[in-house]
Design an enzyme around this catalytic site. Sequence first.
Site, short mmCIF file in Angstrom:
data_model
loop_
_atom_site.label_atom_id
_atom_site.label_comp_id
_atom_site.label_asym_id
_atom_site.label_seq_id
_atom_site.Cartn_x
_atom_site.Cartn_y
_atom_site.Cartn_z
N GLU A 38 6.16 80.34 32.74
CA GLU A 38 5.62 80.46 34.07
C GLU A 38 4.28 79.66 34.10
O GLU A 38 3.53 79.66 33.36
CB GLU A 38 5.27 81.82 34.30
N PRO A 39 3.94 79.03 35.22
CA PRO A 39 2.81 78.25 35.49
C PRO A 39 1.46 79.01 35.08
O PRO A 39 0.59 78.73 34.43
CB PRO A 39 2.81 77.80 36.97
N TYR A 66 -0.21 78.66 25.91
CA TYR A 66 0.50 77.70 25.40
C TYR A 66 -0.36 76.39 24.97
O TYR A 66 -0.13 75.76 23.72
CB TYR A 66 1.92 77.26 25.85
N VAL A 78 10.39 83.76 25.03
CA VAL A 78 9.09 84.47 24.46
C VAL A 78 8.73 85.51 25.48
O VAL A 78 8.28 85.37 26.38
CB VAL A 78 8.22 83.23 24.55
N VAL A 79 8.70 86.66 24.79
CA VAL A 79 8.57 87.90 25.47
C VAL A 79 7.79 88.93 24.62
O VAL A 79 7.88 88.84 23.21
CB VAL A 79 9.70 88.62 25.89
N GLY A 131 -2.15 89.92 19.77
CA GLY A 131 -1.89 88.81 19.02
C GLY A 131 -0.27 88.70 18.68
O GLY A 131 0.12 87.91 17.83
N LEU A 132 0.53 89.45 19.14
CA LEU A 132 1.88 89.54 18.75
C LEU A 132 2.48 88.09 19.38
O LEU A 132 3.49 87.48 18.62
CB LEU A 132 2.59 90.76 18.85
N GLY A 133 2.25 87.72 20.46
CA GLY A 133 2.66 86.60 21.03
C GLY A 133 2.42 85.25 20.29
O GLY A 133 3.38 84.38 20.06
N LYS A 134 1.30 85.20 19.81
CA LYS A 134 0.72 84.05 19.25
C LYS A 134 1.52 83.97 17.59
O LYS A 134 1.88 83.17 17.16
CB LYS A 134 -0.38 84.21 19.16
#
Length: 196
Positions: free
Chosen positions: A164-165, A171, A128-129, A138-141
């Site tokens: 990554e923590p 998420y 996921v990048v 908002g592109l990641g979502k």
Amino acid sequence: MLLHNQISIALRTPLIPIKPTLKHHSKNTAVFAQQRNAPPPATNFSISDESLSSRGFTIHRTIDNLDVDQLNTVFVAVGFPRRDTGKIRLALEHTDALLWVEYEKTKRPVAFARATGDGVFNSIIWDVVVDPSFQGIGLGKAVMERLITALLEKGITNIVLYSEPRVLGFYRPMGFVADPDGIRGMVYSRKQKKKK
């Protein structure tokens, strides 16, 4: 660490952007989402396809027209190690579901995510990048909502991802939980023994 729990995936939540300075090659955490009697997937995304299009973005669900070299550049920009493009192509050919966003002005990928699994019960989300120049809009979502929906439409309800923590907060609003009920998994690791 692999984690497991029964939860619902909420797809309409505020975006928590990933900061562009994050490095993704350090210790990762697995987060897991599973739905019991999953409802039909939501199609009311936080950003509609029409809105993305009006802002100059095109959504793709296949590797057709995906420039793997340019995708590799996005991977490197967010802190992934540079990968062999031939291996990336092979991984993409063995991917069950993927989604990428192209910026129309440059014809380059600016957001990407993919999932692999058994095609029936289980799926793992990888890579996921979002290009650092396009983070926070908002592109990641948008990518995650559509990828999760595609998996749920196939009836897949056990969804795992590695993260990554420091970006777990991105998420969580989508229904992912880290280490629920103390349930942990294991990851095979073949580390080199130190020579004396």
